[in-house]
Write an enzyme that holds these catalytic residues in place. Structure first.
Site, PDB file in Angstrom:
ATOM      1  N   GLY A  79      33.544  34.093  39.424  1.00 60.83           N
ATOM      2  CA  GLY A  79      34.667  34.255  40.335  1.00 60.83           C
ATOM      3  C   GLY A  79      34.989  35.720  40.538  1.00 60.83           C
ATOM      4  N   GLY A 118      32.032  39.998  30.258  1.00 61.00           N
ATOM      5  CA  GLY A 118      33.405  39.561  30.136  1.00 61.00           C
ATOM      6  C   GLY A 118      33.581  38.177  29.543  1.00 61.00           C
ATOM      7  CB  ILE A 119      35.823  35.388  30.538  1.00 60.01           C
ATOM      8  CG1 ILE A 119      37.175  36.078  30.316  1.00 60.01           C
ATOM      9  CG2 ILE A 119      35.938  33.891  30.248  1.00 60.01           C
ATOM     10  CD1 ILE A 119      38.274  35.607  31.238  1.00 60.01           C
ATOM     11  CB  SER A 127      43.583  32.441  37.104  1.00 63.28           C
ATOM     12  OG  SER A 127      44.611  33.418  36.983  1.00 63.28           O
ATOM     13  N   PRO A 144      35.883  45.737  29.757  1.00 67.23           N
ATOM     14  CG  PRO A 144      34.151  46.905  28.719  1.00 67.23           C
ATOM     15  CD  PRO A 144      35.036  45.707  28.554  1.00 67.23           C
ATOM     16  CE1 TYR A 184      40.553  35.211  40.495  1.00 63.86           C
ATOM     17  CE2 TYR A 184      42.859  34.988  39.835  1.00 63.86           C
ATOM     18  CZ  TYR A 184      41.514  34.998  39.517  1.00 63.86           C
ATOM     19  OH  TYR A 184      41.123  34.790  38.212  1.00 63.86           O
ATOM     20  CE  LYS A 189      39.537  31.889  39.477  1.00 65.32           C
ATOM     21  NZ  LYS A 189      38.284  31.447  38.809  1.00 65.32           N
ATOM     22  CB  ILE A 240      40.975  38.237  29.503  1.00 71.16           C
ATOM     23  CG1 ILE A 240      41.633  36.848  29.445  1.00 71.16           C
ATOM     24  CG2 ILE A 240      39.944  38.423  28.389  1.00 71.16           C
ATOM     25  CD1 ILE A 240      42.348  36.536  28.164  1.00 71.16           C
ATOM     26  NE  ARG A 262      26.856  37.241  44.016  1.00 66.47           N
ATOM     27  CZ  ARG A 262      27.836  37.457  44.862  1.00 66.47           C
ATOM     28  NH1 ARG A 262      28.347  38.667  45.001  1.00 66.47           N
ATOM     29  NH2 ARG A 262      28.333  36.461  45.580  1.00 66.47           N
TER      30      ARG A 262
END
Length: 251
Positions: A88, A18-19, A138, A186, A150, A154, A183, A39
């Site tokens: 995160g 991802g990001i 975020s 998958p 969350y 953040k 964003i 991980r």
């Protein structure tokens, strides 16, 4: 634009997908030397093969493993120039339905880990007389909209970014943040939503994002690379929204 990041030593947490993976790719494209941590060993092997980065399998919820990560990275690269706190996850549900321990888990992974890694990495940066720490927050750390636990974690990260920046800039270490909007990549959550409604992404973009679509990971990666460069030398302490206009705030 030449960002002059060639040879910079960059550590990215949550960098296997991802990001985080897109941020790693952006720095590699600029010629930086990159290490990523996550991980999942199979994902780390894949990103190592694709991007040629060094990898570190760590559970960042462990104080000891965070210390080991910084020690191992500096041993491998001799220093650390740029830290990107990207790891995160979203935890919980509505406030009344979310146990306190879930709030604690969200705070630990999304906030405390970044604080501790920033403390550890900044020691080397202060010694070097320069460095950059980028905290990936975020837009929901600035306003309501996501899962409350969350959001809170953040929001804390955004506040920490501003507070630490005021201390660290005196030693030529810039602390800055990125607040992504929605964003697409998958992961399990997006896949779950698409299985339920194949038109979900189009509807979400049309209804919630003025630009009419979800963002792409590389659009966050490009911003991270710019912010880490000397081209952004006067950007200190702020957390920049990168969201296609999704945020309802005017900053």
């Amino acid at each position: 634009m030449e960002l002059s990041l060639k040879g910079k030593k960059v550590l990215i947490t949550g960098g296997s997908r991802g990001i985080g993976k897109a941020i790693a790719a952006a720095f590699k494209k600029e010629g930086a030397e990159v290490g990523v941590t996550a991980r999942n060993q199979s994902e780390l092997l894949q990103v190592k093969q694709e991007l040629g980065v060094e990898t570190y399998q760590k559970d960042l919820e462990s104080d000891q493993q965070r210390e080991q990560l910084i020690q191992e990275f500096i041993a491998d690269f001799n220093t650390i120039d740029i830290l990107v706190n990207n790891a995160g996850a979203s935890h919980g549900d509505k406030i009344a339905n979310t146990p306190l321990e879930v709030f604690g888990k969200a705070m630990k992974l999304n906030f405390i880990c970044a604080v501790h890694l920033s403390q550890l990495a900044s020691k080397q940066m202060f010694h070097n007389g320069r460095g950059v720490i980028i905290n990936v927050a975020s837009i929901y750390g600035k306003e309501a909209g996501g899962v409350p636990s969350y959001n809170a974690s953040k929001a804390a990260l955004i506040s920490f970014t501003k507070s630490f920046s005021s201390e660290a800039i005196k030693d030529n270490v810039r602390v800055i943040g990125i607040a992504p909007g929605a964003i697409y990549h998958p992961n399990k959550e997006w896949k779950r939503r698409l299985e339920r409604d194949p038109d979900f992404l189009k509807k979400y973009g049309d209804e919630k994002i003025p630009a009419g679509r979800l963002g792409r990971p590389e659009e966050i990666g490009n911003v991270a690379a710019f912010l880490a460069s000397d081209k952004a030398s006067w950007i200190v302490g702020t957390t920049i929204s990168v969201d296609g206009g999704q945020s309802r705030l005017n900053y």
